[in-house]
Design an enzyme around this catalytic site. Structure first.
Site, PDB file in Angstrom:
ATOM      1  N   ARG A 159      13.694 -41.297  28.620  1.00 25.72           N
ATOM      2  CA  ARG A 159      12.655 -40.292  28.357  1.00 25.72           C
ATOM      3  C   ARG A 159      13.087 -38.898  28.829  1.00 25.72           C
ATOM      4  NH1 ARG A 159      11.908 -44.322  26.383  1.00 25.72           N
ATOM      5  NH2 ARG A 159      10.053 -45.611  26.240  1.00 25.72           N
ATOM      6  N   SER A 233       1.298 -43.746  26.172  1.00 24.89           N
ATOM      7  CA  SER A 233       1.746 -44.095  27.523  1.00 24.89           C
ATOM      8  C   SER A 233       1.780 -42.840  28.391  1.00 24.89           C
ATOM      9  CB  SER A 233       3.131 -44.736  27.475  1.00 24.89           C
ATOM     10  OG  SER A 233       3.089 -45.929  26.721  1.00 24.89           O
ATOM     11  N   GLU A 329       4.651 -39.222  31.965  1.00 25.19           N
ATOM     12  CA  GLU A 329       5.548 -38.998  30.844  1.00 25.19           C
ATOM     13  C   GLU A 329       5.105 -37.772  30.066  1.00 25.19           C
ATOM     14  OE1 GLU A 329       6.704 -41.512  26.816  1.00 25.19           O
ATOM     15  OE2 GLU A 329       6.375 -42.602  28.685  1.00 25.19           O
TER      16      GLU A 329
END
Length: 333
Positions: A159, A233, A329
Site C-alpha cells: 500500500r 478498508s 490506509e
C-alpha cells in the site's frame, strides 16, 4: 479544463462528507494537466490531488486547490493496456477480462480511479497492482514536463509508493500502463475464494467466473458507498516480526495470518479490531461495519472529526490488547 471556485467535494469522497474547496481544477488531457501544473506553480496556495475519493477522509473545508483527473481512454498493444488516470479501476478489470487479458481478476470491484491504483498500490485477495504496472505517465508540477516513470522508479511496497512518500504532490498522473497475460492462471488460495467457488459448484473457474465470485464476496463484506458512506478498508493490515508473531500465536492460536517472508508475518487488522469488540459498535454518527470490522462507516451526517475520533479509539484498544500499532490506509485531510 474544469475550473470552479467554492466547489463541493461531497461527490469526491465516498464517506459522503460535505466539505468544500476554494478552487477545483480538473484536467482531461496531458496538455490540460500541464496547464493545471502552471496554475499550481503560480497560485502560491496549497493543493490536494484526489482520485475517486475512495481513500480520502475530509475533516473540514479545504482552503486551497483540489485537483482531479478526468483523463479517459483505454488502448491496447499486445498484452499491454494503457489507461487514462481518470478511468474507473473496475472498468479496467472488466475491459481486461473482456479482451482476453488476465492478471487483475482478484482486484475486481476495488473502488477508485486508475491514477490511484498507481499511487496506492491497491491490492486484494493475494494480488497487488504493482505486479502488473510497467509504467506511469505523469506531469511534473514544478516544471510542467511529461515524465515516464517505471515500476522500479515508483518503489512499490505494501500500500505504498514514492507517490505517497517523497513524491507526494509532485506529479499529476495522466496514464498508467499495465502488462497483463493472455494466459489465465487463477489465484484461489486467499480468503474464502475456494469456499465460495465450491458453494457455486465451480471447480475450474474462468476469469469472469472468478471475477464474479470476488465481486460477490466483496459485496457481502463491504457496504455500498452509495448507501452507507465508507472508504472500504480503513486500516492497513499490520506486518509484524516473526518473534512478535510467534508470541501472539501462542496466546491466540486461532489468529489468522499470512506469510510475508522468514522474518515477517501479516495479521488481518479486521480480526484484531473484532477481537477488541468493535464490530458493529459506534461512537455517535461514526461506526464500525457490522460485517467487516476493517470498515468504518458514516451512519449519517458524521463529520471527518468523528471518524477520526473513532479511528483513534480503535487504535488505542488494539495497541493495548495486542501491542500492535495499526495505521489508517485512507488519506486524512
Amino acid at each position: 479544463m474544469k475550473d470552479q471556485e467554492n466547489y463541493s467535494l461531497r461527490a469526491h469522497n465516498t464517506f459522503g462528507i460535505e466539505a468544500k474547496c476554494s478552487r477545483f481544477l480538473e484536467y482531461a488531457t496531458v496538455e490540460e494537466a500541464q496547464q493545471v501544473a502552471a496554475i499550481l506553480r503560480s497560485s502560491g496556495v496549497g493543493y490536494l490531488i484526489v482520485g475517486g475519493g475512495s481513500n480520502l477522509l475530509l475533516t473540514g473545508d479545504y482552503q486551497g486547490i483540489v485537483v482531479h483527473s478526468a483523463v479517459k481512454g483505454i488502448s491496447r498493444e499486445g498484452c499491454r493496456i494503457t489507461c487514462g488516470s481518470g478511468e474507473l479501476w473496475d472498468d479496467v478489470v472488466a475491459y481486461s477480462i473482456g479482451h482476453g487479458l488476465y492478471g487483475v481478476e482478484n482486484l475486481s470491484l476495488i473502488p477508485g480511479d486508475v491514477g490511484a491504483s498507481a499511487v496506492q498500490n491497491i491490492g486484494a485477495y493475494g494480488a497487488e497492482v504493482k505486479d502488473v504496472i510497467v509504467g506511469v505517465e505523469a506531469v511534473e508540477i514544478a516544471t510542467g514536463n511529461v515524465c515516464m516513470l517505471s515500476r522500479e522508479d515508483c518503489r512499490y511496497g505494501y500500500r505504498q509508493s514514492r507517490f505517497k512518500q517523497e513524491w507526494k504532490d509532485r506529479f499529476l498522473i495522466t496514464h498508467v500502463t499495465y502488462a497483463l497475460s493472455d494466459v489465465f492462471v487463477p489465484r484461489l488460495d486467499y480468503g474464502n475464494i475456494r469456499e465460495e467457488l465450491q458453494r457455486r459448484h465451480i471447480s475450474e473457474p474462468t476469469a469472469d467466473e472468478l471475477r464474479q465470485v470476488i465481486i460477490g464476496i466483496r459485496q457481502v463484506k463491504l457496504p455500498d458507498p452509495q448507501a452507507v458512506g465508507n472508504a472500504g478498508s480503513f486500516f492497513m493490515n499490520p506486518v509484524v516480526s516473526r518473534s512478535s508473531f510467534e508470541v501472539l500465536l501462542s496466546q491466540y492460536p486461532e489468529m489468522p495470518h499470512y506469510y510475508i517472508d522468514d522474518e515477517h508475518e501479516k495479521i488481518p487488522a479486521g480480526w484484531l479490531i473484532d477481537q477488541c469488540g468493535w464490530k458493529g459498535r459506534s461512537m455517535g454518527r461514526a461506526g464500525v461495519h457490522d460485517r467487516q470490522a476493517l470498515v468504518l462507516v458514516n451512519l449519517g451526517g458524521a463529520t471527518g472529526g468523528e471518524i477520526v475520533a473513532l479511528c483513534r479509539a480503535i487504535q488505542a484498544d488494539v495497541l493495548q490488547k495486542f501491542g500492535i500499532a495499526i495505521h489508517p490506509e485512507v488519506n486524512i485531510v
